[in-house]
Scaffold this motif. Structure first.
Motif, short mmCIF file in Angstrom:
data_model
loop_
_atom_site.label_atom_id
_atom_site.label_comp_id
_atom_site.label_asym_id
_atom_site.label_seq_id
_atom_site.Cartn_x
_atom_site.Cartn_y
_atom_site.Cartn_z
N LEU A 590 0.82 -1.20 0.00
CA LEU A 590 0.00 0.00 0.00
C LEU A 590 0.86 1.26 0.00
O LEU A 590 0.55 2.24 -0.69
N ASN A 591 1.95 1.22 0.76
CA ASN A 591 2.84 2.38 0.78
C ASN A 591 3.46 2.63 -0.58
O ASN A 591 3.68 3.79 -0.97
N HIS A 592 3.77 1.57 -1.31
CA HIS A 592 4.33 1.77 -2.64
C HIS A 592 3.29 2.38 -3.58
O HIS A 592 3.63 3.21 -4.44
N ALA A 593 2.03 1.98 -3.41
CA ALA A 593 0.97 2.59 -4.21
C ALA A 593 0.87 4.07 -3.90
O ALA A 593 0.72 4.91 -4.81
N LYS A 594 0.97 4.41 -2.60
CA LYS A 594 0.94 5.82 -2.21
C LYS A 594 2.15 6.57 -2.78
O LYS A 594 2.05 7.73 -3.20
N PHE A 595 3.28 5.88 -2.81
CA PHE A 595 4.49 6.47 -3.37
C PHE A 595 4.30 6.78 -4.85
O PHE A 595 4.70 7.84 -5.34
N LEU A 596 3.67 5.86 -5.57
CA LEU A 596 3.43 6.10 -6.99
C LEU A 596 2.50 7.29 -7.20
O LEU A 596 2.68 8.07 -8.14
N VAL A 597 1.51 7.41 -6.33
CA VAL A 597 0.62 8.58 -6.40
C VAL A 597 1.42 9.85 -6.18
O VAL A 597 1.29 10.84 -6.92
N GLN A 598 2.29 9.83 -5.17
CA GLN A 598 3.09 11.01 -4.85
C GLN A 598 4.01 11.37 -6.01
O GLN A 598 4.15 12.55 -6.37
N VAL A 599 4.66 10.39 -6.60
CA VAL A 599 5.57 10.65 -7.71
C VAL A 599 4.83 11.30 -8.87
O VAL A 599 5.30 12.29 -9.47
N GLU A 600 3.68 10.75 -9.21
CA GLU A 600 2.92 11.30 -10.35
C GLU A 600 2.41 12.71 -10.07
O GLU A 600 2.41 13.56 -10.96
N ARG A 601 1.99 12.98 -8.87
CA ARG A 601 1.33 14.26 -8.59
C ARG A 601 2.29 15.36 -8.14
O ARG A 601 2.01 16.54 -8.33
N GLU A 602 3.41 14.99 -7.52
CA GLU A 602 4.26 16.01 -6.92
C GLU A 602 5.46 16.40 -7.80
O GLU A 602 6.03 17.48 -7.63
N THR A 603 5.88 15.55 -8.69
CA THR A 603 7.00 15.91 -9.56
C THR A 603 6.53 16.77 -10.72
O THR A 603 5.33 16.79 -11.06
N LYS A 604 7.46 17.46 -11.35
CA LYS A 604 7.10 18.31 -12.49
C LYS A 604 6.60 17.44 -13.64
O LYS A 604 7.20 16.41 -13.94
N PRO A 605 5.52 17.84 -14.25
CA PRO A 605 4.98 17.05 -15.36
C PRO A 605 6.02 16.89 -16.47
O PRO A 605 6.56 17.88 -16.96
N TYR A 606 6.27 15.65 -16.82
CA TYR A 606 7.21 15.39 -17.91
C TYR A 606 7.01 13.97 -18.41
O TYR A 606 6.69 13.04 -17.64
N THR A 607 7.22 13.80 -19.73
CA THR A 607 7.15 12.47 -20.31
C THR A 607 7.93 12.45 -21.61
O THR A 607 8.06 13.48 -22.30
N VAL A 608 8.47 11.31 -21.95
CA VAL A 608 9.11 11.11 -23.25
C VAL A 608 8.22 10.27 -24.15
O VAL A 608 8.63 9.89 -25.25
N ASN A 609 7.03 9.99 -23.69
CA ASN A 609 6.09 9.19 -24.47
C ASN A 609 5.63 10.00 -25.68
O ASN A 609 5.11 11.11 -25.54
N HIS A 610 5.80 9.47 -26.87
CA HIS A 610 5.48 10.22 -28.09
C HIS A 610 3.98 10.50 -28.22
O HIS A 610 3.56 11.38 -28.97
#
Length: 752
Positions: A590-610
């Motif tokens: 569960l903590n890892h799921a929360k971590f994934l939420v935090q990473v997606e929401r708190e870091t600057k929006p960025y992607t290399v996905n075309h």
């Protein structure tokens, strides 16, 4: 085995005073002596505790004449005035044998200790004649009382008033017809101060009911003829266990003491079947009385007195097949043969069935585990079986174990259903604000599944609503059954899925409240803030669905563990030892799921996905197309037959006729929408891949991998003994089942 039977002619009474007709029983040759001897061997080994055996049991109230009746029927000379033999059951067996002898032994009660059984079985007396038995019987009974620990004047150190042990008297000889009758202590209502207690009264009653309750027991209800049978407790007790009277035979004693004419008529009515009828009927006999001479090498004098009495009125009017000891003995032999012939094949079948059940029960206890190695091997086998079931559950290979008969144990199927629901809810309701949907938007290979991102009011399908209701029910069940999870997972109600529709105002306000000194553009902080606002529901939605998966895994682990453990103690011990580690592994997932939420929401929006670039370009193109839709005109001169066209100036104005704020707002919307799609898909995949699959299902630290052979090998001696060591109850159960198996194997050997 075929048993020939010669039928006697039936006699019918039609006297006006006798009423209904009475049909005497058919008699004939006895069933196979060998078969009856085998039944006796089973009883001697206490097999009747496991398998109810064909039995004739004489029961009656105290002073009913029961002991005298048994003496008349069996020829065993019970001492006059001697009450000691009524303190325990007495089994009297006749067996045809070339040698004339009387053998007296003791059959220990099943609940006796091994030491007590050894002592009781050591008692044995062999006598050569009935006269020798008569001379020594009082002394023998005194000895038996000592062995059984019966308290008497001669044995004041005795501990019991009554005993569940059985005195066996076996009478052998070349002319003996096989007959076995069990005499049990007489029931009494009132206790005697200093002699009997209330517990003694209940003990005797329990002994009697223990013998008469089985369907293979013929109840010889001994009733004195000189009292009203309605007052005899033993008849009421017999009716309780044989309500239809199909296996109760009434024996009326002491007819010589019946004086009044009305009393004699009542006795005749019983024997004739006109009152309180029994299927087996009533018999009338005269036994030796207290004043009769004991000195008789044969009982011809007693039989003569009985014959003289029954020639008197009204006894002479009774059917001869229903009066006298000889007629009763012949009928008892017939009854014993009948129930033995009927029960013999059933006994073999029941013995095989009970033997299989006992072996299964013993196997379920597992091997003996007294030493550390035995405990380790035993627990490792259980852990290996658990891991086999886990692997099958993760592969959806549900045909390999019966444990998967329960839907809740089909783990991966349930998990994938939750994951699919999570993905669908995130796609349709995961965003806080709806995105603007251009009418010109067409589905392409990337956005086909996301064409409804702007349609925020799509109703949930019936299947989706049912899935949501199942999850709610599962949460309620989990809160009740798994309180240990309360501190680990989100056990709240399902999050709200409503989507707000004021997208344009929200973006405009955010831009205006966050703008800085930018020239024709906007701060990246605005996009990050907008993304955080748009993903507000990701956290609670993710916690809810991952928590649901954890509950499913927890339910699976405990359910399977309980199913493969031999007893409740073992299950509780393993559960107690592994619980802290299980909860820690759940928390990691569960903590890892929360971590994934935090990473997606708190870091600057960025992607290399075309797909981000293609989605953004498409959004911008759609916006221009939307603006030009009202400017298009039909050109019928086009080489393809006609098409809509727009003027170049209109294109220029569609791009340039907006203010800086409007341009910034449109850019924020389009960039946010394009990035949100990519981020949401990435996030859902990551939740499945890392939080669910790696941390909770198949990774090396998954809760499913905790209880394993490696875990068992790492236990110290104390922990191993606490989990796998046999309790006293388990040892006793194993010993009991082992003894039962040995007895049933011996029973089958005897019954061959």
């Amino acid at each position: 085995m075929t048993r020939s039977r010669s039928l006697r002619k039936t006699t019918t009474l039609t006297s006006a005073t006798m009423g209904s007709e009475v049909k005497p029983p058919a008699s004939g040759t006895l069933t196979s002596p060998d078969r009856l001897r085998k039944i006796d061997q089973l009883r001697e080994k206490n097999i009747d505790v496991i398998l109810p055996l064909p039995t004739l049991v004489a029961v009656g109230d105290q002073s009913s004449g029961k002991s005298s009746l048994l003496e008349s029927v069996t020829g065993i000379p019970f001492p006059r005035g001697q009450e000691l033999c009524t303190r325990y059951a007495t089994q009297i067996t006749h067996r045809r044998d070339p040698e004339v002898q009387i053998i007296i032994t003791i059959i220990p009660a099943p609940q006796s200790t091994e030491a007590e059984k050894a002592s009781l079985r050591s008692y044995r007396k062999e006598l050569s004649s009935t006269n020798e038995l008569r001379d020594q019987f009082v002394k023998i009974l005194d000895e038996v009382n000592v062995y059984m620990k019966i308290k008497t004047d001669k044995n004041p150190e005795g501990e019991k008033t009554f005993s569940r042990d059985i005195l066996k008297i076996e009478k052998c000889g070349p002319t003996e017809d096989y007959l076995t009758v069990i005499d049990v202590p007489g029931i009494f209502r009132l206790t005697s101060k200093g002699q009997t207690t209330e517990s003694d009264r209940h003990l005797v009653r329990d002994m009697v009911t223990g013998f008469i309750k089985d369907k293979r027991t013929i109840i010889l209800a001994v009733l004195p003829a000189n009292v009203d049978v309605m007052t005899q407790e033993i008849l009421a007790l017999a009716e309780q266990y044989d309500p239809d009277g199909e296996r109760t035979l009434g024996v009326l004693t002491k007819p010589d003491l019946v004086i009044e004419r009305s009393a004699k008529e009542a006795v005749c009515n019983l024997v004739a079947g006109r009152k309180k009828a029994l299927n087996l009927g009533y018999y009338l006999v005269k036994n030796r009385g207290g004043d009769d001479d004991d000195d008789s090498d044969d009982d011809s004098g007693l039989r003569r007195k009985e014959r003289d009495l029954f020639q008197q009125s009204p006894w002479c009017n009774l059917p001869q097949e229903r009066v006298g000891v000889a007629a009763l003995r012949e009928r008892l032999q017939d009854l014993l043969g009948e129930i033995t012939d009927k029960a013999y094949p059933e006994l073999r079948s029941e013995a095989r069935k009970k033997l299989a059940e006992a072996r299964d029960q013993r196997d379920a206890l597992g091997p003996p585990r007294q030493t550390e190695r035995e405990q380790q091997q035993y627990l490792a086998q259980i852990a290996a079986k658990f891991q086999q079931i886990v692997r099958a559950a993760l592969e959806a290979n549900y045909s390999t174990h019966s444990v998967f008969d329960e839907h809740s144990r089909r783990l991966i199927t349930r998990v994938m259903g939750i994951v699919d629901t999570f993905n669908d809810r995130m796609r349709r309701k995961g965003h806080t604000y709806s995105f603007v949907k251009m009418e010109t938007e067409d589905s392409d290979d990337d956005s086909a599944s996301d064409a409804d991102d702007g349609e925020d009011d799509d109703p949930f399908s019936e299947a989706e609503q049912e899935a949501a209701q199942r999850n709610e029910s599962y949460f309620k069940m989990a809160r009740r059954l798994f309180p240990e999870l309360e501190s680990i997972i989100n056990m709240l109600e399902q999050p709200e899925f409503a989507v707000k529709h004021d997208n344009s105002n929200w973006i405009r306000n955010m831009y205006l409240e966050s703008r800085g000194i930018e020239l024709g553009t906007f701060s990246p902080i605005v996009l990050a803030s907008a993304f955080r606002d748009q993903t507000t529901k990701w956290g609670p939605m993710t916690e809810y669905y991952v928590s649901t998966i954890i509950m499913g895994i927890h339910h699976f682990i405990l359910s399977v563990l309980k199913g493969i453990c031999a007893d409740g103690k073992l299950y509780e011990a393993i559960k107690s030892i592994i619980m802290d580690d299980l909860l820690a592994r759940y928390a990691n997932g569960l903590n890892h799921a929360k971590f994934l939420v935090q990473v997606e929401r708190e870091t600057k929006p960025y992607t290399v996905n075309h797909y981000f670039s293609s989605n953004l370009q498409k959004s911008r193109g759609d916006r221009v197309s939307e603006a030009l839709k009202g400017k298009r005109i039909w050109d019928g001169h086009c080489h393809s037959g006609g098409a809509y066209v727009v003027k170049f100036d209109h294109v220029k104005s569609a791009i340039t006729n907006k203010s800086n704020t409007e341009h910034a707002q449109d850019d924020i919307h389009d960039i946010l929408k394009s990035y949100y799609k990519v981020s949401r898909k990435r996030f859902v995949d990551n939740v499945w891949l890392y939080a669910v699959d790696h941390h909770l299902l198949s990774g090396p630290n998954s809760p499913l991998t905790l209880f394993s052979e490696q875990w068992v090998l790492g236990l110290d001696e104390d922990s191993l003994n606490a989990i796998a060591g046999e309790s006293r109850s388990t040892r006793d159960k194993r010993k009991e089942l082992t003894k039962k198996i040995v007895d049933l194997e011996e029973a089958l050997r005897i019954l061959k």
